[in-house]
Design an enzyme around this catalytic site. Structure first.
Site, PDB file in Angstrom:
ATOM      1  N   HIS A 118      21.936  44.352 -37.667  1.00 25.29           N
ATOM      2  CA  HIS A 118      22.204  44.418 -39.118  1.00 25.29           C
ATOM      3  C   HIS A 118      22.458  42.995 -39.611  1.00 25.29           C
ATOM      4  CE1 HIS A 118      23.316  46.134 -42.869  1.00 25.29           C
ATOM      5  NE2 HIS A 118      24.474  46.697 -42.568  1.00 25.29           N
ATOM      6  N   HIS A 136      12.171  46.709 -40.519  1.00 27.29           N
ATOM      7  CA  HIS A 136      13.264  47.279 -41.318  1.00 27.29           C
ATOM      8  C   HIS A 136      13.151  48.793 -41.270  1.00 27.29           C
ATOM      9  CE1 HIS A 136      15.938  47.956 -44.716  1.00 27.29           C
ATOM     10  NE2 HIS A 136      16.349  46.722 -44.523  1.00 27.29           N
ATOM     11  N   ASP A 186      16.488  38.561 -43.535  1.00 25.36           N
ATOM     12  CA  ASP A 186      17.144  37.649 -42.605  1.00 25.36           C
ATOM     13  C   ASP A 186      16.219  36.616 -41.991  1.00 25.36           C
ATOM     14  OD1 ASP A 186      19.752  38.488 -42.774  1.00 25.36           O
ATOM     15  OD2 ASP A 186      19.373  40.222 -41.488  1.00 25.36           O
TER      16      ASP A 186
HETATM   17  N1  ACO Z   1      10.038  43.050 -33.037  1.00 22.64           N
HETATM   18  C1  ACO Z   1       9.188  43.728 -32.244  1.00 22.64           C
HETATM   19  N2  ACO Z   1       8.964  45.046 -32.323  1.00 22.64           N
HETATM   20  C2  ACO Z   1       9.675  45.715 -33.242  1.00 22.64           C
HETATM   21  C3  ACO Z   1      10.586  45.096 -34.111  1.00 22.64           C
HETATM   22  C4  ACO Z   1      10.747  43.699 -33.997  1.00 22.64           C
HETATM   23  N3  ACO Z   1      11.581  43.024 -34.790  1.00 22.64           N
HETATM   24  N4  ACO Z   1      11.143  46.009 -34.927  1.00 22.64           N
HETATM   25  C5  ACO Z   1      10.590  47.173 -34.592  1.00 22.64           C
HETATM   26  N5  ACO Z   1       9.708  46.997 -33.577  1.00 22.64           N
HETATM   27  C6  ACO Z   1       8.849  48.019 -32.958  1.00 22.64           C
HETATM   28  C7  ACO Z   1       9.637  48.893 -31.995  1.00 22.64           C
HETATM   29  O1  ACO Z   1       9.603  48.390 -30.692  1.00 22.64           O
HETATM   30  C8  ACO Z   1       8.913  50.208 -32.138  1.00 22.64           C
HETATM   31  O2  ACO Z   1       7.720  50.125 -31.432  1.00 22.64           O
HETATM   32  P1  ACO Z   1       7.174  51.411 -30.607  1.00 22.64           P
HETATM   33  O3  ACO Z   1       6.813  52.408 -31.684  1.00 22.64           O
HETATM   34  O4  ACO Z   1       6.015  50.889 -29.842  1.00 22.64           O
HETATM   35  O5  ACO Z   1       8.316  51.862 -29.747  1.00 22.64           O
HETATM   36  C9  ACO Z   1       8.526  50.256 -33.622  1.00 22.64           C
HETATM   37  O6  ACO Z   1       8.410  48.881 -34.019  1.00 22.64           O
HETATM   38  C10 ACO Z   1       9.544  50.959 -34.499  1.00 22.64           C
HETATM   39  O7  ACO Z   1      10.802  50.306 -34.333  1.00 22.64           O
HETATM   40  P2  ACO Z   1      12.193  51.025 -34.377  1.00 22.64           P
HETATM   41  O8  ACO Z   1      13.156  50.245 -33.522  1.00 22.64           O
HETATM   42  O9  ACO Z   1      12.036  52.490 -34.092  1.00 22.64           O
HETATM   43  O10 ACO Z   1      12.550  50.861 -35.905  1.00 22.64           O
HETATM   44  P3  ACO Z   1      13.977  51.049 -36.555  1.00 22.64           P
HETATM   45  O11 ACO Z   1      13.735  51.480 -37.946  1.00 22.64           O
HETATM   46  O12 ACO Z   1      14.844  51.883 -35.696  1.00 22.64           O
HETATM   47  O13 ACO Z   1      14.567  49.556 -36.496  1.00 22.64           O
HETATM   48  C11 ACO Z   1      15.287  47.412 -37.077  1.00 22.64           C
HETATM   49  C12 ACO Z   1      14.726  48.750 -37.596  1.00 22.64           C
HETATM   50  C13 ACO Z   1      16.612  47.639 -36.298  1.00 22.64           C
HETATM   51  C14 ACO Z   1      15.590  46.517 -38.273  1.00 22.64           C
HETATM   52  C15 ACO Z   1      14.233  46.745 -36.138  1.00 22.64           C
HETATM   53  O14 ACO Z   1      13.042  46.527 -36.864  1.00 22.64           O
HETATM   54  C16 ACO Z   1      14.745  45.460 -35.525  1.00 22.64           C
HETATM   55  O15 ACO Z   1      15.405  45.490 -34.480  1.00 22.64           O
HETATM   56  N6  ACO Z   1      14.420  44.283 -36.164  1.00 22.64           N
HETATM   57  C17 ACO Z   1      14.916  43.023 -35.661  1.00 22.64           C
HETATM   58  C18 ACO Z   1      16.374  42.833 -36.079  1.00 22.64           C
HETATM   59  C19 ACO Z   1      16.488  42.531 -37.546  1.00 22.64           C
HETATM   60  O16 ACO Z   1      15.781  41.694 -38.103  1.00 22.64           O
HETATM   61  N7  ACO Z   1      17.451  43.185 -38.204  1.00 22.64           N
HETATM   62  C20 ACO Z   1      17.746  42.987 -39.610  1.00 22.64           C
HETATM   63  C21 ACO Z   1      17.398  44.198 -40.406  1.00 22.64           C
HETATM   64  S1  ACO Z   1      17.552  43.869 -42.113  1.00 22.64           S
HETATM   65  C22 ACO Z   1      19.180  43.866 -42.393  1.00 22.64           C
HETATM   66  O17 ACO Z   1      20.013  44.445 -41.760  1.00 22.64           O
HETATM   67  C23 ACO Z   1      19.590  43.077 -43.489  1.00 22.64           C
END
Ligand code: ACO
Length: 446
Positions: A285, A324, A380
């Site tokens: 987050h 996201h 971010d």
């Molecule tokens: N890098 C690589 N792969 C990713 C990323 C990423 N940043 N984010 C998602 N994926 C992939 C996952 O591995 C998954 O792949 P799969 O279908 O092959 O298993 C798919 O995309 C879906 O991802 P989920 O984790 O299910 O998506 P979720 O909605 O649960 O997660 C999150 C959202 C936590 C923001 C995620 O995208 C992430 O970890 N991003 C990086 C951290 C980040 O930037 N956080 C800030 C969010 S914005 C905020 O809080 C202000």
């Protein structure tokens, strides 16, 4: 066939007892059919309870880990369309607010629902400026933290502790009381954040200067040394103010849901918002901006990007600042931040990590892995570069997020407290553990 009951219709807000749209569910276990009202594109989970296999069956539950498809409230604060990349506060597009408004005006908008008149804004600004000081005892307990304590941990602890300075804040059903705590929280958050920073630096804490505007005063509390009057660079203060606007609210995200859930117990807003800060602290987050800069430092140069991307695609790591839960398009805040980067770098000189970030974004957006998963830069991805250019250590990045998000947390808390439909938040579970075991004395256990 069981049809929609009047009670269900009343729950759904149907005064004439007829829902326009219904969902017809046939339970294959019993052959019974149910009509569930659909209102605003949603069914009420409680309407599922009538679906039973027998009289003593508890009724059907909706199972939704991480609340991926559950609306927990009605809200008139922030509108978000993740597919189109749209973000509006109280109906005003984020792009217009970032360009024309100020953080304090946006905070007023979030809290009160309308843009202020000139007189209302003057009063609101005056009230916030005159509540920026904290009790001297607050300084003493911040001094009690270790020299290298994480500033987010210090902020979390000290905001929670404010509830002991304002014990009347537990009068949450008194509108005048809520109003003064609202002012205090927005006013004191930057002061506590800056004290945490100065504590890490081993420098004396700087008191607020109420002649300065919100963001400029914060920069002063961070960086003032021997000068009699700190004069912030207006371009840097403006860029920071824009960052606060962009972070001000984002509907039912993890930290806001934490504030609402904690607040639903009837606790004071300082305690509820301390919970919001705790949620924001996590790397998925508000901690993501810190992780982005660490990632860029680790990549080190543009030549290493392909290797890094290969590692992400192989699932060895994540591309921080991408993806996201709600946006499946470019995060509109990321676009505005890119512009703020240019303004800041004009003053501070270009952050050398910008080149790597821009190239990384370009390469990722051309890769099937990211395109097929709708992974775009989020707020971010670039914000950390600005904070770093402003001279802040990485540990301060989530703290910056918390300052901006405070107005949103309060607006959401105020809405929740006044929502007659809300009760103490208390999800159900599907129990998967053992039952009916007899206690085994210690001596008899293998
Ligand atoms: N890098 C690589 N792969 C990713 C990323 C990423 N940043 N984010 C998602 N994926 C992939 C996952 O591995 C998954 O792949 P799969 O279908 O092959 O298993 C798919 O995309 C879906 O991802 P989920 O984790 O299910 O998506 P979720 O909605 O649960 O997660 C999150 C959202 C936590 C923001 C995620 O995208 C992430 O970890 N991003 C990086 C951290 C980040 O930037 N956080 C800030 C969010 S914005 C905020 O809080 C202000």
């Amino acid at each position: 066939m069981t049809t929609k009951t009047e009670a269900a219709a009343a729950l759904a807000g149907d005064t004439d007892g007829k829902a326009e749209d219904t969902l017809r569910i046939t339970d294959s276990r019993t052959g019974e059919t149910y009509e569930i009202p659909i209102v605003d594109g949603a069914i009420r989970s409680l309407d599922l309870r009538q679906i039973k296999t027998s009289e003593d069956d508890f009724g059907l539950l909706a199972y939704d880990p991480a609340f991926m498809n559950t609306a927990s409230c009605r809200s008139a604060i922030t509108y978000l369309d993740g597919d189109l990349g749209v973000l509006e506060y109280r109906g005003y597009p984020i792009e217009q607010l970032a360009e024309h408004s100020t953080y304090l005006e946006v905070a007023y908008l979030l809290v009160h629902g309308e843009l202020p008149t000139a007189a209302e804004l003057a009063t609101w600004t005056h009230e916030i400026k005159t509540h920026t000081f904290v009790h001297e005892n607050v300084k003493s307990f911040i001094q009690g933290f270790r020299h290298d304590a994480h500033p987010m941990g210090m902020l979390l602890g000290s905001i929670g502790a404010l509830s002991t300075f304002y014990p009347d804040a537990n009068q949450i059903h008194d509108p005048a009381n809520r109003a003064i705590q609202t002012i205090r929280l927005i006013a004191k958050m930057p002061t506590l954040a800056a004290f945490s920073y100065r504590h890490n630096m081993g420098q004396p804490y700087v008191y607020p200067d109420n002649d300065l505007e919100y963001a400029g005063n914060f920069l002063g509390m961070l960086y003032k040394m021997t000068e009699l009057k700190y004069q912030p660079d207006p371009r840097l203060a403006k860029a920071l103010d824009v960052l606060f606007i962009l972070h001000a609210d984002h509907e039912q995200n993890c930290s806001t849901s934490a504030v609402r859930a904690i607040g639903s117990s009837g606790v004071d807003p300082y305690s509820a918002i301390a919970g919001g800060i705790a949620a924001l602290y996590g790397p998925s987050h508000g901690g993501a901006n810190e992780e982005v800069v660490r990632m860029l430092l680790r990549i080190g140069s543009k030549e290493n990007i392909p290797d890094f991307i290969a590692g992400v695609k192989a699932g060895r790591e994540r591309l921080m600042g991408f993806g996201h839960r709600v946006y499946k398009n470019y995060d509109p805040r990321a676009r505005i931040i890119k512009k703020a980067c240019d303004d800041v770098f004009e003053v501070t000189g270009v952050n050398p990590l910008l080149d790597i970030a821009t190239e990384l974004e370009k390469i990722a957006l051309g890769e099937e892995y990211f395109v097929s998963r709708s992974l775009y830069p989020n707020v971010d991805f670039y914000s950390g570069l600005i904070y770093q250019a402003l001279g802040m250590p990485m540990a301060m990045f989530p703290v910056m997020f918390a300052i901006g998000r405070t107005s949103g947390w309060i607006a959401q808390w105020l809405e929740m407290v006044q929502d007659s439909e809300q009760k103490i938040a208390r999800p159900r579970q599907i129990y998967t553990g053992e039952r009916n075991r007899d206690y085994v004395p210690l001596a008899e256990r293998g």
